[in-house]
Design a protein around this motif. Sequence first.
Motif, PDB file in Angstrom:
ATOM      1  N   ASN A  82       0.884  -1.301  -0.190  1.00 24.99           N
ATOM      2  CA  ASN A  82       0.046  -0.168  -0.074  1.00 24.99           C
ATOM      3  C   ASN A  82       0.801   1.074   0.081  1.00 24.99           C
ATOM      4  O   ASN A  82       0.551   2.416   0.665  1.00 24.99           O
ATOM      5  CB  ASN A  82      -0.894  -0.052   1.313  1.00 24.99           C
ATOM      6  CG  ASN A  82      -2.115   0.991   0.815  1.00 24.99           C
ATOM      7  OD1 ASN A  82      -2.505   1.266  -0.137  1.00 24.99           O
ATOM      8  ND2 ASN A  82      -2.428   1.655   1.975  1.00 24.99           N
ATOM      9  N   GLN A  83       2.268   1.216  -0.492  1.00 25.91           N
ATOM     10  CA  GLN A  83       2.991   2.284  -0.793  1.00 25.91           C
ATOM     11  C   GLN A  83       3.217   2.427  -2.145  1.00 25.91           C
ATOM     12  O   GLN A  83       3.528   1.442  -2.873  1.00 25.91           O
ATOM     13  CB  GLN A  83       4.017   2.291   0.032  1.00 25.91           C
ATOM     14  CG  GLN A  83       3.833   2.368   1.463  1.00 25.91           C
ATOM     15  CD  GLN A  83       5.323   2.276   2.514  1.00 25.91           C
ATOM     16  OE1 GLN A  83       6.025   2.870   2.118  1.00 25.91           O
ATOM     17  NE2 GLN A  83       5.114   1.663   3.607  1.00 25.91           N
ATOM     18  N   SER A  84       3.521   3.687  -2.951  1.00 28.28           N
ATOM     19  CA  SER A  84       3.983   3.699  -4.308  1.00 28.28           C
ATOM     20  C   SER A  84       5.298   3.336  -4.524  1.00 28.28           C
ATOM     21  O   SER A  84       5.750   2.728  -5.746  1.00 28.28           O
ATOM     22  CB  SER A  84       4.015   4.948  -4.593  1.00 28.28           C
ATOM     23  OG  SER A  84       4.676   5.982  -4.172  1.00 28.28           O
ATOM     24  N   ASP A  85       6.419   3.220  -3.465  1.00 22.78           N
ATOM     25  CA  ASP A  85       7.705   2.741  -3.836  1.00 22.78           C
ATOM     26  C   ASP A  85       8.137   2.408  -2.321  1.00 22.78           C
ATOM     27  O   ASP A  85       8.277   3.218  -1.454  1.00 22.78           O
ATOM     28  CB  ASP A  85       8.413   3.985  -4.200  1.00 22.78           C
ATOM     29  CG  ASP A  85       9.899   3.338  -4.573  1.00 22.78           C
ATOM     30  OD1 ASP A  85      10.089   2.089  -4.736  1.00 22.78           O
ATOM     31  OD2 ASP A  85      10.854   4.195  -4.621  1.00 22.78           O
ATOM     32  N   TYR A  86       8.527   1.018  -2.299  1.00 26.75           N
ATOM     33  CA  TYR A  86       8.796   0.479  -0.997  1.00 26.75           C
ATOM     34  C   TYR A  86       9.981  -0.767  -1.365  1.00 26.75           C
ATOM     35  O   TYR A  86       9.621  -1.497  -2.281  1.00 26.75           O
ATOM     36  CB  TYR A  86       7.494  -0.168  -0.199  1.00 26.75           C
ATOM     37  CG  TYR A  86       7.881  -0.845   1.015  1.00 26.75           C
ATOM     38  CD1 TYR A  86       7.884  -0.173   2.142  1.00 26.75           C
ATOM     39  CD2 TYR A  86       8.129  -2.088   1.144  1.00 26.75           C
ATOM     40  CE1 TYR A  86       8.141  -0.493   3.521  1.00 26.75           C
ATOM     41  CE2 TYR A  86       8.295  -2.818   2.453  1.00 26.75           C
ATOM     42  CZ  TYR A  86       8.565  -2.005   3.342  1.00 26.75           C
ATOM     43  OH  TYR A  86       8.781  -2.379   4.904  1.00 26.75           O
ATOM     44  N   TRP A  87      11.052  -0.659  -0.621  1.00 24.91           N
ATOM     45  CA  TRP A  87      11.929  -1.751  -0.699  1.00 24.91           C
ATOM     46  C   TRP A  87      11.887  -2.705   0.214  1.00 24.91           C
ATOM     47  O   TRP A  87      12.119  -2.330   1.597  1.00 24.91           O
ATOM     48  CB  TRP A  87      13.313  -1.074  -0.937  1.00 24.91           C
ATOM     49  CG  TRP A  87      13.572  -0.400  -2.291  1.00 24.91           C
ATOM     50  CD1 TRP A  87      12.825  -0.030  -3.091  1.00 24.91           C
ATOM     51  CD2 TRP A  87      14.973   0.165  -2.516  1.00 24.91           C
ATOM     52  NE1 TRP A  87      13.273   0.640  -4.064  1.00 24.91           N
ATOM     53  CE2 TRP A  87      14.689   0.648  -3.816  1.00 24.91           C
ATOM     54  CE3 TRP A  87      16.164  -0.009  -2.182  1.00 24.91           C
ATOM     55  CZ2 TRP A  87      15.593   1.423  -4.566  1.00 24.91           C
ATOM     56  CZ3 TRP A  87      16.931   0.496  -2.816  1.00 24.91           C
ATOM     57  CH2 TRP A  87      17.153   1.076  -4.090  1.00 24.91           C
ATOM     58  N   ALA A  88      11.277  -3.898   0.069  1.00 30.52           N
ATOM     59  CA  ALA A  88      11.161  -5.104   1.018  1.00 30.52           C
ATOM     60  C   ALA A  88      12.618  -5.488   1.301  1.00 30.52           C
ATOM     61  O   ALA A  88      13.408  -5.970   0.557  1.00 30.52           O
ATOM     62  CB  ALA A  88      10.249  -5.927   0.769  1.00 30.52           C
ATOM     63  N   SER A  89      12.767  -6.195   2.549  1.00 33.26           N
ATOM     64  CA  SER A  89      14.042  -7.213   2.870  1.00 33.26           C
ATOM     65  C   SER A  89      13.494  -8.392   2.437  1.00 33.26           C
ATOM     66  O   SER A  89      12.341  -8.884   1.901  1.00 33.26           O
ATOM     67  CB  SER A  89      14.063  -7.300   4.455  1.00 33.26           C
ATOM     68  OG  SER A  89      13.010  -7.797   5.125  1.00 33.26           O
ATOM     69  N   PRO A  90      14.549  -9.479   2.128  1.00 32.44           N
ATOM     70  CA  PRO A  90      14.168 -10.597   1.819  1.00 32.44           C
ATOM     71  C   PRO A  90      13.211 -11.390   2.805  1.00 32.44           C
ATOM     72  O   PRO A  90      12.244 -11.971   2.390  1.00 32.44           O
ATOM     73  CB  PRO A  90      15.600 -11.552   1.887  1.00 32.44           C
ATOM     74  CG  PRO A  90      16.632 -10.178   1.600  1.00 32.44           C
ATOM     75  CD  PRO A  90      16.105  -8.978   2.380  1.00 32.44           C
ATOM     76  N   MET A  91      13.211 -11.151   3.881  1.00 31.44           N
ATOM     77  CA  MET A  91      12.392 -11.741   4.987  1.00 31.44           C
ATOM     78  C   MET A  91      10.892 -11.412   4.419  1.00 31.44           C
ATOM     79  O   MET A  91       9.990 -12.002   4.552  1.00 31.44           O
ATOM     80  CB  MET A  91      12.892 -11.358   6.343  1.00 31.44           C
ATOM     81  CG  MET A  91      14.106 -11.917   6.777  1.00 31.44           C
ATOM     82  SD  MET A  91      14.014 -13.823   7.120  1.00 31.44           S
ATOM     83  CE  MET A  91      14.967 -14.026   8.449  1.00 31.44           C
ATOM     84  N   GLN A  92      10.755 -10.087   4.448  1.00 37.21           N
ATOM     85  CA  GLN A  92       9.356  -9.380   4.237  1.00 37.21           C
ATOM     86  C   GLN A  92       8.912  -9.925   2.745  1.00 37.21           C
ATOM     87  O   GLN A  92       7.625 -10.392   2.921  1.00 37.21           O
ATOM     88  CB  GLN A  92       9.438  -7.981   4.113  1.00 37.21           C
ATOM     89  CG  GLN A  92       9.524  -7.191   5.263  1.00 37.21           C
ATOM     90  CD  GLN A  92       9.546  -5.917   5.243  1.00 37.21           C
ATOM     91  OE1 GLN A  92      10.539  -5.308   4.401  1.00 37.21           O
ATOM     92  NE2 GLN A  92       8.806  -5.222   6.147  1.00 37.21           N
ATOM     93  N   SER A  93       9.779 -10.192   1.821  1.00 36.75           N
ATOM     94  CA  SER A  93       9.142 -10.669   0.534  1.00 36.75           C
ATOM     95  C   SER A  93       9.046 -12.223   0.445  1.00 36.75           C
ATOM     96  O   SER A  93       8.029 -12.662   0.003  1.00 36.75           O
ATOM     97  CB  SER A  93      10.413 -10.488  -0.644  1.00 36.75           C
ATOM     98  OG  SER A  93      10.689  -9.212  -0.891  1.00 36.75           O
ATOM     99  N   LEU A  94       9.630 -12.861   1.242  1.00 33.23           N
ATOM    100  CA  LEU A  94       9.360 -14.202   1.357  1.00 33.23           C
ATOM    101  C   LEU A  94       7.890 -14.619   2.448  1.00 33.23           C
ATOM    102  O   LEU A  94       7.082 -15.389   2.038  1.00 33.23           O
ATOM    103  CB  LEU A  94      10.460 -15.087   2.083  1.00 33.23           C
ATOM    104  CG  LEU A  94      11.653 -15.185   1.210  1.00 33.23           C
ATOM    105  CD1 LEU A  94      12.976 -15.713   2.140  1.00 33.23           C
ATOM    106  CD2 LEU A  94      11.419 -16.288  -0.027  1.00 33.23           C
ATOM    107  N   VAL A  95       7.892 -13.690   3.223  1.00 37.18           N
ATOM    108  CA  VAL A  95       6.544 -13.745   4.360  1.00 37.18           C
ATOM    109  C   VAL A  95       5.346 -13.257   3.199  1.00 37.18           C
ATOM    110  O   VAL A  95       4.424 -14.137   3.443  1.00 37.18           O
ATOM    111  CB  VAL A  95       6.895 -12.648   5.508  1.00 37.18           C
ATOM    112  CG1 VAL A  95       5.514 -12.878   6.207  1.00 37.18           C
ATOM    113  CG2 VAL A  95       7.769 -13.557   6.276  1.00 37.18           C
ATOM    114  N   ALA A  96       5.469 -12.492   2.495  1.00 39.18           N
ATOM    115  CA  ALA A  96       4.492 -11.832   1.614  1.00 39.18           C
ATOM    116  C   ALA A  96       4.106 -12.908   0.482  1.00 39.18           C
ATOM    117  O   ALA A  96       3.184 -12.883   0.008  1.00 39.18           O
ATOM    118  CB  ALA A  96       4.671 -10.441   1.028  1.00 39.18           C
ATOM    119  N   GLY A  97       5.343 -13.593   0.249  1.00 42.04           N
ATOM    120  CA  GLY A  97       5.082 -14.262  -1.301  1.00 42.04           C
ATOM    121  C   GLY A  97       5.158 -13.673  -2.438  1.00 42.04           C
ATOM    122  O   GLY A  97       4.535 -14.098  -3.564  1.00 42.04           O
ATOM    123  N   ALA A  98       5.227 -12.386  -2.481  1.00 47.00           N
ATOM    124  CA  ALA A  98       5.255 -11.258  -3.635  1.00 47.00           C
ATOM    125  C   ALA A  98       6.356 -10.254  -3.531  1.00 47.00           C
ATOM    126  O   ALA A  98       6.746  -9.839  -2.456  1.00 47.00           O
ATOM    127  CB  ALA A  98       3.984 -10.679  -3.546  1.00 47.00           C
TER     128      ALA A  98
END
Length: 217
Positions: A82-98
Amino acid sequence: MLGLAGLLPFAAASSSGPWDLSQLMQRVGELYQPDHRGRIRLAQWEALMDEYASLDVDQQLDAVNRFFNERLRFEHDLAIWNQSDYWASPMQSLVAGAADCEDFTIAKYFTLRQLGIDETRLRLTYVKATEQDQAHMVLAYYASPTSTPLILDNLIDPILTATQRDDLVPVYSFNARGLWLGSASFDSRAATTTPLPRWQELTRKMSDEGFFGPRSP
């Protein structure tokens, strides 16, 4: 996508040294409370790093590129965070699956660092993807400072050289050491030491997750 405006003094945490994966997994549970599928992806990520730690670089590059391309679906930041530009950590990406293209690249970069590839060989690289007519990010691997890099990309699974990827026009690249401006070549020499603000935010977030805390021996 970020432009080059608003660069800040270099203060990113070093990504050298092995992580304590057991502590990381405990911390991610506390911070993000992953669901069953998220826990499976995290366990598979940990198993990948155990399995490929002693293998050659080509095998590591291929395994890491395919791992994230297969397990993360592409989504825009607005849909995920829900942000226009957000850099996720590897952990966050794996939790989100996206992930979006920056998140794919970030996850591959830090995973390859954990597998022992020196950060001087890796650059997160902004390009223009001409077929899509849009800004894009890929991970470039340099076997030597003067070699043509290999490109890890979420758009395709095969790892090709930069010269084979004539659909990508390099704009700039960076890692924990600095930022390189480039227009005609992936091998730009115009290095600076002023990283993107999003990179600083990312490393602060990963430090909170435990990536840059006490290391295992």
